[in-house]
Design a protein around this motif. Structure first.
Motif, PDB file in Angstrom:
ATOM      1  N   ILE A  16      42.314 -25.142 -79.126  1.00 56.34           N
ATOM      2  CA  ILE A  16      43.032 -25.016 -78.079  1.00 56.34           C
ATOM      3  C   ILE A  16      42.694 -25.960 -76.957  1.00 56.34           C
ATOM      4  O   ILE A  16      43.883 -26.582 -76.277  1.00 56.34           O
ATOM      5  N   SER A  17      41.556 -26.121 -76.580  1.00 54.60           N
ATOM      6  CA  SER A  17      41.141 -27.009 -75.565  1.00 54.60           C
ATOM      7  C   SER A  17      41.485 -28.324 -75.900  1.00 54.60           C
ATOM      8  O   SER A  17      42.287 -29.174 -75.180  1.00 54.60           O
ATOM      9  N   GLU A  18      41.416 -28.827 -77.192  1.00 56.62           N
ATOM     10  CA  GLU A  18      42.012 -30.218 -77.392  1.00 56.62           C
ATOM     11  C   GLU A  18      43.381 -30.365 -77.413  1.00 56.62           C
ATOM     12  O   GLU A  18      44.090 -31.315 -76.811  1.00 56.62           O
ATOM     13  N   ALA A  19      44.188 -29.279 -77.909  1.00 58.23           N
ATOM     14  CA  ALA A  19      45.557 -29.617 -77.931  1.00 58.23           C
ATOM     15  C   ALA A  19      46.094 -29.387 -76.465  1.00 58.23           C
ATOM     16  O   ALA A  19      47.087 -30.375 -76.338  1.00 58.23           O
ATOM     17  N   VAL A  20      45.636 -28.658 -75.504  1.00 54.21           N
ATOM     18  CA  VAL A  20      46.112 -28.623 -74.043  1.00 54.21           C
ATOM     19  C   VAL A  20      45.631 -29.964 -73.652  1.00 54.21           C
ATOM     20  O   VAL A  20      46.539 -30.402 -72.725  1.00 54.21           O
ATOM     21  N   GLU A  21      44.276 -30.386 -73.702  1.00 54.86           N
ATOM     22  CA  GLU A  21      44.017 -31.726 -73.246  1.00 54.86           C
ATOM     23  C   GLU A  21      44.861 -33.046 -73.601  1.00 54.86           C
ATOM     24  O   GLU A  21      45.433 -33.676 -72.785  1.00 54.86           O
ATOM     25  N   ASP A  22      45.254 -32.871 -74.912  1.00 54.15           N
ATOM     26  CA  ASP A  22      46.202 -33.992 -75.354  1.00 54.15           C
ATOM     27  C   ASP A  22      47.417 -33.817 -74.745  1.00 54.15           C
ATOM     28  O   ASP A  22      47.992 -35.013 -74.520  1.00 54.15           O
ATOM     29  N   ALA A  23      47.985 -32.644 -74.449  1.00 56.01           N
ATOM     30  CA  ALA A  23      49.474 -32.475 -73.638  1.00 56.01           C
ATOM     31  C   ALA A  23      49.075 -33.198 -72.475  1.00 56.01           C
ATOM     32  O   ALA A  23      50.203 -33.738 -71.789  1.00 56.01           O
ATOM     33  N   LEU A  24      48.070 -32.726 -71.626  1.00 58.24           N
ATOM     34  CA  LEU A  24      48.072 -33.097 -70.232  1.00 58.24           C
ATOM     35  C   LEU A  24      47.761 -34.447 -69.990  1.00 58.24           C
ATOM     36  O   LEU A  24      48.321 -35.076 -68.974  1.00 58.24           O
ATOM     37  N   SER A  25      47.207 -35.127 -71.056  1.00 60.05           N
ATOM     38  CA  SER A  25      46.694 -36.593 -70.966  1.00 60.05           C
ATOM     39  C   SER A  25      47.744 -37.609 -70.904  1.00 60.05           C
ATOM     40  O   SER A  25      47.389 -38.672 -70.881  1.00 60.05           O
ATOM     41  N   ASP A  26      49.046 -36.975 -71.611  1.00 63.56           N
ATOM     42  CA  ASP A  26      50.098 -37.972 -71.879  1.00 63.56           C
ATOM     43  C   ASP A  26      50.670 -38.475 -70.633  1.00 63.56           C
ATOM     44  O   ASP A  26      51.373 -37.623 -70.091  1.00 63.56           O
ATOM     45  N   PRO A  36      54.417 -19.607 -61.793  1.00 64.71           N
ATOM     46  CA  PRO A  36      55.134 -20.224 -62.973  1.00 64.71           C
ATOM     47  C   PRO A  36      54.750 -21.893 -62.860  1.00 64.71           C
ATOM     48  O   PRO A  36      54.691 -22.455 -63.832  1.00 64.71           O
ATOM     49  N   GLU A  37      55.095 -22.370 -61.794  1.00 63.32           N
ATOM     50  CA  GLU A  37      54.840 -23.932 -61.587  1.00 63.32           C
ATOM     51  C   GLU A  37      53.297 -24.373 -62.234  1.00 63.32           C
ATOM     52  O   GLU A  37      53.423 -25.521 -62.518  1.00 63.32           O
ATOM     53  N   MET A  38      52.346 -23.590 -61.925  1.00 61.26           N
ATOM     54  CA  MET A  38      51.307 -24.074 -62.348  1.00 61.26           C
ATOM     55  C   MET A  38      51.219 -24.024 -63.671  1.00 61.26           C
ATOM     56  O   MET A  38      50.288 -24.950 -64.393  1.00 61.26           O
ATOM     57  N   LEU A  39      52.182 -23.714 -64.708  1.00 63.63           N
ATOM     58  CA  LEU A  39      52.223 -23.900 -66.256  1.00 63.63           C
ATOM     59  C   LEU A  39      52.939 -25.092 -66.568  1.00 63.63           C
ATOM     60  O   LEU A  39      52.933 -25.381 -67.694  1.00 63.63           O
ATOM     61  N   SER A  40      53.549 -25.744 -65.468  1.00 59.57           N
ATOM     62  CA  SER A  40      54.534 -26.810 -65.844  1.00 59.57           C
ATOM     63  C   SER A  40      54.117 -27.856 -66.605  1.00 59.57           C
ATOM     64  O   SER A  40      54.986 -28.755 -66.998  1.00 59.57           O
ATOM     65  N   ARG A  41      52.746 -28.268 -66.391  1.00 61.21           N
ATOM     66  CA  ARG A  41      52.433 -29.395 -66.975  1.00 61.21           C
ATOM     67  C   ARG A  41      52.083 -28.967 -68.507  1.00 61.21           C
ATOM     68  O   ARG A  41      51.867 -29.857 -69.317  1.00 61.21           O
ATOM     69  N   ILE A  42      51.914 -27.888 -68.909  1.00 63.03           N
ATOM     70  CA  ILE A  42      51.541 -27.346 -70.267  1.00 63.03           C
ATOM     71  C   ILE A  42      52.982 -27.034 -71.001  1.00 63.03           C
ATOM     72  O   ILE A  42      52.955 -27.457 -72.261  1.00 63.03           O
ATOM     73  N   PHE A  43      53.662 -26.052 -70.435  1.00 56.56           N
ATOM     74  CA  PHE A  43      54.845 -25.827 -71.018  1.00 56.56           C
ATOM     75  C   PHE A  43      56.134 -26.397 -70.376  1.00 56.56           C
ATOM     76  O   PHE A  43      56.135 -26.467 -68.954  1.00 56.56           O
ATOM     77  N   PRO A  44      57.198 -26.507 -71.055  1.00 61.86           N
ATOM     78  CA  PRO A  44      58.455 -26.948 -70.164  1.00 61.86           C
ATOM     79  C   PRO A  44      59.020 -25.720 -69.204  1.00 61.86           C
ATOM     80  O   PRO A  44      58.844 -24.473 -69.646  1.00 61.86           O
ATOM     81  N   MET A  45      59.759 -26.123 -68.340  1.00 62.12           N
ATOM     82  CA  MET A  45      60.241 -24.825 -67.482  1.00 62.12           C
ATOM     83  C   MET A  45      61.118 -23.811 -68.082  1.00 62.12           C
ATOM     84  O   MET A  45      61.020 -22.638 -67.662  1.00 62.12           O
ATOM     85  N   ASN A  46      61.995 -24.343 -68.998  1.00 63.31           N
ATOM     86  CA  ASN A  46      62.948 -23.352 -69.772  1.00 63.31           C
ATOM     87  C   ASN A  46      62.111 -22.339 -70.362  1.00 63.31           C
ATOM     88  O   ASN A  46      62.472 -21.090 -70.439  1.00 63.31           O
ATOM     89  N   ILE A  47      60.945 -22.653 -71.108  1.00 61.70           N
ATOM     90  CA  ILE A  47      60.073 -21.834 -71.749  1.00 61.70           C
ATOM     91  C   ILE A  47      59.329 -21.000 -70.758  1.00 61.70           C
ATOM     92  O   ILE A  47      59.116 -19.489 -70.999  1.00 61.70           O
ATOM     93  N   ILE A  48      58.915 -21.439 -69.456  1.00 60.75           N
ATOM     94  CA  ILE A  48      58.197 -20.654 -68.538  1.00 60.75           C
ATOM     95  C   ILE A  48      59.108 -19.583 -67.961  1.00 60.75           C
ATOM     96  O   ILE A  48      58.803 -18.404 -68.160  1.00 60.75           O
TER      97      ILE A  48
END
Lengths: 458, 458
Positions: free
Chosen positions: A209-219, A41-53
């Motif tokens: 999808i790649s763009e939206a994920v990259e955008d989230a990660l790069s903040d 689960p932690e591996m997703l935490s940069r993409i989704f918030p923990m309460n969603i995970i």
């Protein structure tokens, strides 16, 4: 022609979502990371918030809907259950046809059910900004709407070809304060790289999808997260309010249970939303036929294998256990943009693998014919995706007539078609093409997944 | 943000329409024929069926809604009354803002309330085919929808400029089986004559009315009639179900009466629909401020004289006693197409002349600003016409705040804006123009009516 609607009193709105994972007669196959091992689960935490995970990996049967989310859903919920008396009369069927009307939301489809929940959980977690991708525009509009209500920034990467064909979808998102750009865009590395190689590309959901994920990660502030409008467990969970309401409304209408439950299926969210509570009833012994309907142009459940595959075209997401046509699959340009997805939600896929649902595929010309009959009997103009469920409901009603059985048919009217009239225009002027996936194309597409891990312990 | 809706149980839907003519404190000024004498009902019988004409001239206070019409209206009625809690919170107003949501009909506005009734009465009278004109497309869509349900042929003459700008409106009508042509067309003498003189004309409502009337008159079988979507008494009558429902719903919400009632006003149909039952309360002693809101570009009630004028540009209709800017008036191209009409319904005009309503005019830029605030608080995208009512409701809520008064404000949410997003796009990109009718243009336009009969015994 008479019409009948069954209104659920506000006090009876479901207070919990239903999680099918708790009742499936086999363990859930977990997503795999790039190393082929189960994703933590932690591996997703940069993409989704923990309460969603936590929701994503939960096996709890009933999950409380936060009262604040419920209050927002009340803007349009409980959604009406309607009986299609005029269509029944036209078909001279003994069947009783009910449909759950999800077109009544401000964005015009079922998508806000999850958008509002996701935006709320992100806000609770301290997130300030959400990113996402959208194909036909239904999910992007829904998220823009939800972020506007909840007070989050929103950035939507919209597949270039849809962006150009449906400029009004962008306007809708802007009205709700979101930024919508055509993908590939110059705003991300992935977008710029793609534009360098293919300056005239129409774009794809995979690139978006790649763009939206990259955008989230790069903040750098860590206050941006990514959202998805279908496929994942938590999205399907939020949609189960559809079926839970419908179940209560059928009882109000005096029906013990439906005999047939139908939903169109792209990523699986509206189908799951309506059907999961009834799949539970089926697991516990009720006799119900449950039918996901997909386009013949993108027959994931009816033609694809059940195996591990990427959720996106570029292969950036974790591997999901699902029916798939291969992540490189590019469906023909049918009008039901929401059904043009190579995979299928893992929970829906599991239900299909266990024989709990009976998938079917329909050609878009047949679907538009059904949509026309619908408009001229029931009076409303449905989304191209929804027309697949209607076509199947009509087939089932005719079958009931042949068999002389007073079946109860229930389907999900997932959205209205007022933002997608171009397909009707093509149909009316005889320019709409039939599409059926040829075997050689499927075989070629499946080559892209031949080296990926297989599902064990089926 | 919480939302609150007040659902009227189906069994409590009003069973009668309310006719304001029965309560107006002065005799109704009858329409005049071409000879300047009062028009006899029979003279209209080639244009309208007698059962509609009887309603048009009736002074009965309550008129039964046929059960068959009521059953069809039940597809979307009773319409919800909603409280705009999120907007109230944003404005920090002590006022309670309620809105009657007429956007929930299949055609997206209040127009089907009368379209269904008119189609049904025509069908009862043995009519097989209806004609009409449409400007922005709301009425044409509504009539196409109604004819589809009831089983009548339908032909719509759509003003050329709208036909070109909004091709999807035509598609909507076609889905419901109607024929929609751009006006001027080659299908009528009036159309051909106009095209000969002005081959590139953008068309006008006046020309379209001429075509639709000529079409109805020229059917040798006598089975075609003409329909109108606003202005006339019977149309307003059919719309009073809006206010009658809202009156009951306010009581359910625990409100004794509204303090302010607001509707946008073009021809007058949605304004009359909501307000007439409350104008009656006012006549019988209640203190209620009732505000029709029109565009500054077409300020009929706020700048025009109350006099006899033609309903159409070409001067083919009977003379109606109404506020008017002159039948030759061509309003600037504001986005609220439904408010671009030179006249005002005679019953609304009478109420204005007797001081029962307090008209107001707003510029479209202010209206779009209000529509944006609405979308971002209440979550829905309104029609450009509706934005006029919202702008006024916001002004009234702010006034209540200044005065520290817990006023009850009620307005008509006449339609959604999903088919009219182009105006929002212009607003968002800063390209939307302000329009205010200059005095010299009004004076010039009023010259066209200087030789027409005047109203006696005011």
């Amino acid at each position: 022609m008479p019409f009948k609607k069954i209104i659920l009193p506000e006090k009876d709105i479901p207070k919990k979502w239903y999680n099918l994972a708790a009742d499936l007669p086999a363990p859930f196959h977990p997503p795999l990371g790039p190393d082929g091992n189960a994703l933590k689960p932690e591996m997703l935490s940069r993409i989704f918030p923990m309460n969603i995970i936590e929701q994503e990996v939960s096996s709890k049967r009933w999950i409380d809907i936060p009262p604040q989310v419920l209050k927002m859903l009340m803007l349009w919920r409980p959604a009406p259950l309607r009986r299609a008396l005029a269509l029944e009369e036209y078909l001279k069927t003994p069947a009783r046809i009910y449909y759950k009307d999800e077109s009544v939301s401000p964005a015009g489809s079922h998508k806000p059910n999850s958008a509002v929940a996701q935006a709320w959980y992100n806000k609770q977690f301290g997130i300030k900004r959400l990113t996402t991708e959208t194909g036909a525009g239904q999910w992007g509009s829904a998220l823009a709407f939800a972020c506007s209500l909840i007070g989050l920034e929103c950035k939507v990467y919209m597949v270039r070809i849809s962006f150009d064909q449906k400029p009004m979808r962008k306007t809708m998102m802007q009205i709700w304060g979101a930024r919508c750009v055509a993908s590939p865009s110059r705003d991300t590395c992935a977008g710029r790289e793609t534009l360098k190689k293919m300056p005239n590309t129409p774009g794809s959901l995979g690139i978006a999808i790649s763009e939206a994920v990259e955008d989230a990660l790069s903040d750098k502030s860590g206050k941006t997260r990514y959202t998805l409008g279908s496929v994942l467990n938590h999205v399907l969970l939020h949609q189960t309010i559809i079926g839970l309401e419908a179940r209560k409304q059928l009882k109000i209408a005096g029906e013990k249970k439906p005999d047939v439950v139908i939903g169109c299926a792209g990523g699986g969210s509206n189908f799951a939303g309506l059907s999961f509570p009834f799949i539970r009833d089926k697991i516990y012994g009720e006799k119900i036929e449950i039918i996901p309907v997909e386009p013949t142009a993108c027959p994931t459940l009816t033609k694809g294998p059940f195996t591990y595959d990427f959720g996106d075209t570029a292969g950036l997401t974790p591997l999901l256990a699902m029916y798939t046509l291969g992540h490189g699959f590019v469906p023909e340009p049918i009008h039901a943009g929401g059904l043009r997805y190579h995979g299928m939600a893992p929970l829906v896929s599991m239900a299909a693998a266990k024989g709990l649902v009976s998938p079917r595929s329909y050609d878009q010309v047949k679907c538009y014919e059904s949509a026309m009959l619908w408009a001229r009997t029931e009076g409303t103009i449905c989304a191209p995706e929804t027309s697949h469920a209607i076509a199947c409901a009509i087939d089932e009603a005719r079958k009931a007539k042949r068999e002389g059985r007073r079946k109860v048919i229930l389907f999900c009217y997932s959205g209205h078609g007022l933002m997608d009239l171009a397909g009707y225009d093509k149909f009316l002027s005889g320019r709409l093409a039939k599409y059926k996936l040829p075997g050689y194309k499927l075989r070629k597409s499946l080559e892209s997944i031949k080296d990926l891990p297989k599902i064990k312990n089926r």
